[in-house]
Structures are given as structure tokens and as C-alpha cells.
Design a protein around this motif. Structure first.
Motif, PDB file in Angstrom:
ATOM      1  N   HIS A  12       0.820  -1.224   0.000  1.00  0.00           N
ATOM      2  CA  HIS A  12       0.000   0.000   0.000  1.00  0.00           C
ATOM      3  C   HIS A  12       0.852   1.271   0.000  1.00  0.00           C
ATOM      4  CE1 HIS A  12       0.715  -0.522   4.319  1.00  0.00           C
ATOM      5  NE2 HIS A  12       0.539   0.772   4.396  1.00  0.00           N
ATOM      6  N   HIS A  13       2.123   1.178   0.301  1.00  0.00           N
ATOM      7  CA  HIS A  13       3.021   2.344   0.259  1.00  0.00           C
ATOM      8  C   HIS A  13       3.288   2.807  -1.180  1.00  0.00           C
ATOM      9  CE1 HIS A  13       3.748   2.403   4.532  1.00  0.00           C
ATOM     10  NE2 HIS A  13       4.081   1.119   4.507  1.00  0.00           N
ATOM     11  N   TRP A  14       2.991   1.950  -2.151  1.00  0.00           N
ATOM     12  CA  TRP A  14       3.185   2.342  -3.541  1.00  0.00           C
ATOM     13  C   TRP A  14       2.322   3.553  -3.887  1.00  0.00           C
ATOM     14  CZ3 TRP A  14       2.740  -3.366  -5.513  1.00  0.00           C
ATOM     15  CH2 TRP A  14       3.965  -4.023  -5.314  1.00  0.00           C
ATOM     16  N   SER A  41       1.031  -2.219 -12.581  1.00  0.00           N
ATOM     17  CA  SER A  41       0.628  -3.124 -11.509  1.00  0.00           C
ATOM     18  C   SER A  41       0.616  -2.494 -10.129  1.00  0.00           C
ATOM     19  CB  SER A  41       1.525  -4.362 -11.515  1.00  0.00           C
ATOM     20  OG  SER A  41       1.344  -5.073 -12.722  1.00  0.00           O
ATOM     21  N   THR A  42       1.521  -1.554  -9.864  1.00  0.00           N
ATOM     22  CA  THR A  42       1.549  -0.939  -8.533  1.00  0.00           C
ATOM     23  C   THR A  42       0.331  -0.046  -8.301  1.00  0.00           C
ATOM     24  OG1 THR A  42       2.903   0.942  -9.260  1.00  0.00           O
ATOM     25  CG2 THR A  42       4.074  -1.005  -8.363  1.00  0.00           C
ATOM     26  N   ALA A  43      -0.444   0.225  -9.354  1.00  0.00           N
ATOM     27  CA  ALA A  43      -1.647   1.052  -9.245  1.00  0.00           C
ATOM     28  C   ALA A  43      -2.904   0.215  -9.022  1.00  0.00           C
ATOM     29  CB  ALA A  43      -1.815   1.880 -10.518  1.00  0.00           C
ATOM     30  N   ILE A  44      -2.732  -1.096  -8.902  1.00  0.00           N
ATOM     31  CA  ILE A  44      -3.882  -1.996  -8.779  1.00  0.00           C
ATOM     32  C   ILE A  44      -3.838  -2.672  -7.416  1.00  0.00           C
ATOM     33  CG2 ILE A  44      -5.056  -3.993  -9.789  1.00  0.00           C
ATOM     34  CD1 ILE A  44      -3.527  -3.183 -12.459  1.00  0.00           C
ATOM     35  N   PRO A  45      -4.675  -2.210  -6.474  1.00  0.00           N
ATOM     36  CA  PRO A  45      -4.666  -2.808  -5.137  1.00  0.00           C
ATOM     37  C   PRO A  45      -4.821  -4.327  -5.189  1.00  0.00           C
ATOM     38  CG  PRO A  45      -5.982  -0.816  -5.137  1.00  0.00           C
ATOM     39  CD  PRO A  45      -5.636  -1.116  -6.583  1.00  0.00           C
ATOM     40  N   GLY A  46      -3.952  -4.999  -4.437  1.00  0.00           N
ATOM     41  CA  GLY A  46      -3.989  -6.454  -4.358  1.00  0.00           C
ATOM     42  C   GLY A  46      -3.118  -7.166  -5.377  1.00  0.00           C
TER      43      GLY A  46
END
Length: 173
Positions: A12-14, A41-46
Motif C-alpha cells: 500500500h506504500h506504492w 501493476s503498482t496502481a492496482i490494489p492487491g
């Protein structure tokens, strides 16, 4: 030997890292940016990902993009010419040849812009496809552990399939 492909669990730190970079970029070249988005990918939770923040800045046109090079260099971004890519410009921040942030500059609402957002938004809305993509990424990271170009190329069919599926689902032509 190439740079190792490492897929981490979602962090979540992304989001915070993206917000900080967004602020810095807007302070440096914000007069030229119509919109800036967290993509990849870092913009997609999970979704697990390589720990590299992908950002996309939309501008009215790419002509004269050279005016971005010096201000972004002051933020430790390096312009990386990619002769095979004509519809966006690429800047990298961080570790040599890998980076911690990738900034893609393209024309706002171009196909490049729309497709990146379609892919992100579809995976955000469809956890089953997000999880399928995560499994594929882990498999490919193992198969192409030190061959990042091959890892990236091997994801292309899945990405294109998701974009097509999103276009059908959202009735986009």
C-alpha cells in the motif's frame, strides 16, 4: 546476466510513493501536463508487482518534449530514448537500468493513454482477472528470472486480451 525480475506482494506504500512523485513532477513540468495517472501493476490494489512505480503524464502533444528533460533530470529522472516507440517518451528514476519510478509521457487521450487506463481500471474492477495476472507474472518471473525484456514480452498477449475484453465490456470501439 540481466537484472533480476522480482515480483513483490502488493504494498500500500506504492500509492504514497506515487503521490510524492506526482507532486514533484507537477512542480517541475506541471504547466505542460493535462493529467497524470498512476498506472501499471503498482496502481492496482492487491496485485503483486515489480516494486517500480509506473506513471503516465498526458500532454497536448509530444513535439518539443525535450523541454522536459532538464527539469526532470533535476528530480533524478533520466530520459531513455526508445526508437521503436513513437507514441510516448520514457523517463526512468532510480537504480541504473531498472529504476524505482518509470514516467511515460504521451498525448492525453491518445490510444496509448486510453489503453493503459483501460487495463488498470479493468483489473481494479475484476479481482479474478487481477489474480490471474498475478499468477502469470509470478510464473514468468520464475521463467525469465534474469531476462526482463522476455518477461515483459511474455505478458503482452494477456495485456492485449484484457484491453480487448475491457473494450467489449465498456462498449468502446
Amino acid at each position: 546476466m540481466g537484472i533480476e525480475v522480482i515480483i513483490e506482494k502488493y504494498n500500500h506504500h506504492w500509492i504514497t510513493q506515487y503521490e510524492n512523485e506526482k507532486t514533484n513532477i507537477l512542480n517541475a513540468i506541471g504547466d505542460f501536463i493535462i493529467d497524470i495517472q498512476h498506472i501499471g501493476s503498482t496502481a492496482i490494489p492487491g496485485l503483486g508487482a515489480k516494486p517500480i512505480i509506473d506513471m503516465m503524464a498526458g500532454v497536448s502533444h509530444l513535439n518539443g518534449f525535450n523541454k522536459f528533460i532538464d527539469p526532470l533530470h533535476l528530480l533524478d529522472y533520466e530520459y531513455v530514448p526508445k526508437q521503436e516507440v513513437i507514441d510516448r517518451k520514457f523517463f526512468r528514476k532510480g537504480r541504473w537500468r531498472q529504476g524505482t519510478v518509470h514516467l511515460h509521457i504521451c498525448e492525453y487521450k491518445s490510444n496509448e493513454w486510453k489503453e493503459k487506463l483501460l487495463f488498470r481500471d479493468f483489473l481494479r474492477a475484476h479481482p479474478n482477472k487481477r489474480d490471474e495476472y498475478f499468477e502469470l507474472k509470478k510464473k514468468l518471473a520464475s521463467k525469465f528470472k534474469f531476462d526482463r525484456p522476455a518477461y515483459t514480452a511474455a505478458k503482452t498477449n494477456f495485456i492485449n486480451d484484457i484491453i480487448k475484453l475491457a473494450c467489449l465490456r465498456y462498449n468502446i470501439k
